[in-house]
Design a protein around this motif. Structure first.
Motif, PDB file in Angstrom:
ATOM      1  N   LEU A  42       1.602  -2.308   9.624  1.00 47.58           N
ATOM      2  CA  LEU A  42       0.510  -2.319   8.820  1.00 47.58           C
ATOM      3  C   LEU A  42      -0.057  -1.667   8.125  1.00 47.58           C
ATOM      4  CD1 LEU A  42      -0.003  -5.427   8.308  1.00 47.58           C
ATOM      5  CD2 LEU A  42      -0.811  -6.017   9.891  1.00 47.58           C
ATOM      6  N   PHE A  43      -0.872  -0.812   9.127  1.00 50.99           N
ATOM      7  CA  PHE A  43      -1.436   0.132   8.507  1.00 50.99           C
ATOM      8  C   PHE A  43      -0.655   1.060   7.370  1.00 50.99           C
ATOM      9  CE2 PHE A  43      -3.234   4.432   8.887  1.00 50.99           C
ATOM     10  CZ  PHE A  43      -4.483   4.258   8.985  1.00 50.99           C
ATOM     11  N   VAL A  44       0.300   1.241   7.527  1.00 51.03           N
ATOM     12  CA  VAL A  44       1.077   2.042   6.738  1.00 51.03           C
ATOM     13  C   VAL A  44       0.828   0.676   5.059  1.00 51.03           C
ATOM     14  CG1 VAL A  44       3.283   2.592   5.560  1.00 51.03           C
ATOM     15  CG2 VAL A  44       2.273   3.534   8.042  1.00 51.03           C
ATOM     16  N   ILE A  45       1.219   0.184   5.295  1.00 50.77           N
ATOM     17  CA  ILE A  45       1.067  -0.947   3.720  1.00 50.77           C
ATOM     18  C   ILE A  45       0.135  -1.383   3.605  1.00 50.77           C
ATOM     19  CG2 ILE A  45       1.559  -3.141   3.564  1.00 50.77           C
ATOM     20  CD1 ILE A  45       3.972  -3.993   5.335  1.00 50.77           C
ATOM     21  N   ILE A  46      -1.143  -1.755   4.299  1.00 51.32           N
ATOM     22  CA  ILE A  46      -2.412  -1.678   3.681  1.00 51.32           C
ATOM     23  C   ILE A  46      -2.610  -0.272   3.506  1.00 51.32           C
ATOM     24  CG2 ILE A  46      -4.651  -1.369   4.692  1.00 51.32           C
ATOM     25  CD1 ILE A  46      -3.536  -2.833   6.774  1.00 51.32           C
ATOM     26  N   LEU A  47      -1.968   1.738   3.561  1.00 46.84           N
ATOM     27  CA  LEU A  47      -2.733   2.091   3.030  1.00 46.84           C
ATOM     28  C   LEU A  47      -1.830   2.615   1.592  1.00 46.84           C
ATOM     29  CD1 LEU A  47      -2.231   4.790   5.751  1.00 46.84           C
ATOM     30  CD2 LEU A  47      -4.292   3.784   4.993  1.00 46.84           C
ATOM     31  N   ILE A  48      -0.778   1.492   1.401  1.00 45.10           N
ATOM     32  CA  ILE A  48       0.058   1.903   0.398  1.00 45.10           C
ATOM     33  C   ILE A  48      -0.520   0.579  -0.615  1.00 45.10           C
ATOM     34  CG2 ILE A  48       2.291   1.304  -0.906  1.00 45.10           C
ATOM     35  CD1 ILE A  48       3.757   2.136   1.988  1.00 45.10           C
ATOM     36  N   PHE A  49      -0.951  -0.460  -0.200  1.00 43.21           N
ATOM     37  CA  PHE A  49      -1.442  -1.524  -1.168  1.00 43.21           C
ATOM     38  C   PHE A  49      -2.929  -0.438  -1.771  1.00 43.21           C
ATOM     39  CE2 PHE A  49       1.606  -4.105  -0.166  1.00 43.21           C
ATOM     40  CZ  PHE A  49       2.352  -4.336  -1.133  1.00 43.21           C
ATOM     41  N   LYS A  50      -3.461   0.088  -0.594  1.00 38.85           N
ATOM     42  CA  LYS A  50      -5.039   0.637  -1.124  1.00 38.85           C
ATOM     43  C   LYS A  50      -4.989   1.756  -2.433  1.00 38.85           C
ATOM     44  CE  LYS A  50      -8.854   3.291   0.674  1.00 38.85           C
ATOM     45  NZ  LYS A  50      -9.550   4.100   2.167  1.00 38.85           N
ATOM     46  N   PHE A  51      -3.938   2.478  -1.946  1.00 39.43           N
ATOM     47  CA  PHE A  51      -3.634   3.705  -2.523  1.00 39.43           C
ATOM     48  C   PHE A  51      -2.895   3.916  -4.386  1.00 39.43           C
ATOM     49  CE2 PHE A  51      -5.350   5.707   1.592  1.00 39.43           C
ATOM     50  CZ  PHE A  51      -6.002   6.780   0.309  1.00 39.43           C
ATOM     51  N   PHE A  52      -1.970   3.179  -4.501  1.00 42.34           N
ATOM     52  CA  PHE A  52      -1.306   2.559  -4.940  1.00 42.34           C
ATOM     53  C   PHE A  52      -1.243   1.714  -5.723  1.00 42.34           C
ATOM     54  CE2 PHE A  52       1.379   5.182  -2.339  1.00 42.34           C
ATOM     55  CZ  PHE A  52       1.370   6.202  -3.469  1.00 42.34           C
ATOM     56  N   GLY A  53      -1.795   0.563  -5.585  1.00 42.60           N
ATOM     57  CA  GLY A  53      -2.407  -0.835  -6.567  1.00 42.60           C
ATOM     58  C   GLY A  53      -1.324  -1.652  -5.878  1.00 42.60           C
ATOM     59  N   LEU A  54      -1.288  -3.611  -6.077  1.00 39.67           N
ATOM     60  CA  LEU A  54      -0.493  -4.314  -6.214  1.00 39.67           C
ATOM     61  C   LEU A  54       0.907  -4.383  -6.694  1.00 39.67           C
ATOM     62  CD1 LEU A  54      -0.273  -6.998  -4.272  1.00 39.67           C
ATOM     63  CD2 LEU A  54      -1.362  -7.962  -6.353  1.00 39.67           C
ATOM     64  N   LYS A  55       0.817  -3.969  -8.287  1.00 39.44           N
ATOM     65  CA  LYS A  55       2.145  -3.670  -8.747  1.00 39.44           C
ATOM     66  C   LYS A  55       3.005  -2.427  -8.414  1.00 39.44           C
ATOM     67  CE  LYS A  55       4.302  -4.137 -13.062  1.00 39.44           C
ATOM     68  NZ  LYS A  55       4.272  -4.755 -14.601  1.00 39.44           N
ATOM     69  N   ARG A  56       2.353  -1.195  -8.481  1.00 36.88           N
ATOM     70  CA  ARG A  56       2.426   0.039  -7.855  1.00 36.88           C
ATOM     71  C   ARG A  56       3.098  -0.399  -6.305  1.00 36.88           C
ATOM     72  NH1 ARG A  56       0.349   5.852  -8.494  1.00 36.88           N
ATOM     73  NH2 ARG A  56       2.444   6.951  -8.111  1.00 36.88           N
ATOM     74  N   GLY A  57       2.110  -0.992  -5.343  1.00 36.87           N
ATOM     75  CA  GLY A  57       2.333  -0.673  -4.286  1.00 36.87           C
ATOM     76  C   GLY A  57       3.697  -1.643  -3.249  1.00 36.87           C
ATOM     77  N   GLY A  58       4.045  -2.770  -4.370  1.00 37.29           N
ATOM     78  CA  GLY A  58       5.350  -3.656  -4.172  1.00 37.29           C
ATOM     79  C   GLY A  58       6.120  -2.612  -4.575  1.00 37.29           C
ATOM     80  N   PHE A  59       6.364  -1.794  -5.452  1.00 32.00           N
ATOM     81  CA  PHE A  59       7.641  -1.566  -5.179  1.00 32.00           C
ATOM     82  C   PHE A  59       7.525  -0.112  -4.406  1.00 32.00           C
ATOM     83  CE2 PHE A  59       9.055   2.868  -6.941  1.00 32.00           C
ATOM     84  CZ  PHE A  59      10.418   2.334  -7.681  1.00 32.00           C
TER      85      PHE A  59
END
Length: 193
Positions: A42-59
């Motif tokens: 969950l922490f990794v997912i939060i970091l990914i969305f924080k640093f990559f944004g919603l669309k790119r984070g989803g990718f």
């Protein structure tokens, strides 16, 4: 030579497994379960969305799902080709090692826990190393996760070692592929960073 390596691998497992004690058993039984690592994921997912944004984070999240699925199938291909018995199912040593009610079947070589956790962790480090300086602490996950398999007598050290090396190699190759696709799909967003 091969028989010598297998013999030494068994001896090392017997030694490492014998270091366990009843007071630590619940800890290592908890460590070996993927679900118990959910806060880290969950922490990794939060970091990914924080640093990559919603669309790119989803990718990125989709890429992680593909990574885990590929790793799982790749490990199963190796296990079903080699067919090495797990220590807890190996009649040569299962009476010598500490075994538990948690006693998986299937084959031992290579460790899926070691391969996939290393693959995942190294890939996440490569993604976030320039964005989050503490990301290297994620290496605690594969170290503890993989060691738990020897503690519980369900993998040999060679299973863990080669699983870790395969996971490290796959993570680096996968990151190269990911970067190429990421650059094509999100060139405008990357240019703004």
């Amino acid at each position: 030579m091969f028989d010598f390596i297998i013999k030494k691998d068994q001896e090392l497992l017997i030694f490492l497994n014998s270091l366990g004690s009843e007071q630590w058993d619940p800890f290592w039984l908890a460590i070996t379960k993927q679900f118990n690592w959910a806060p880290l994921f969950l922490f990794v997912i939060i970091l990914i969305f924080k640093f990559f944004g919603l669309k790119r984070g989803g990718f990125v999240i989709l890429s992680l799902i593909v990574l885990v699925a590929f790793s799982d199938q790749f490990v199963n291909l190796i296990k079903n080709s080699v067919e090495r018995l797990r220590p807890n199912n190996n009649p040569e040593i299962n009476h010598i090692i500490r075994t538990f009610t948690y006693s998986p079947g299937g084959f031992s070589f290579v460790s899926g826990h070691a391969t996939t956790s290393t693959f995942f962790s190294v890939f996440v480090i490569l993604l976030l190393k320039d964005k989050f300086k503490y990301i290297y602490f994620i290496l605690i996950f594969p170290l503890f996760f993989a060691y738990s398999r020897m503690y519980l007598g369900v993998h040999f050290p060679l299973d863990i070692t080669l699983g870790t090396l395969i996971g490290f190699t796959l993570a680096n190759l996968y990151y190269l592929l990911f970067n190429k696709v990421d650059q094509k799909l999100f060139a405008k967003q990357i240019a703004k960073e």
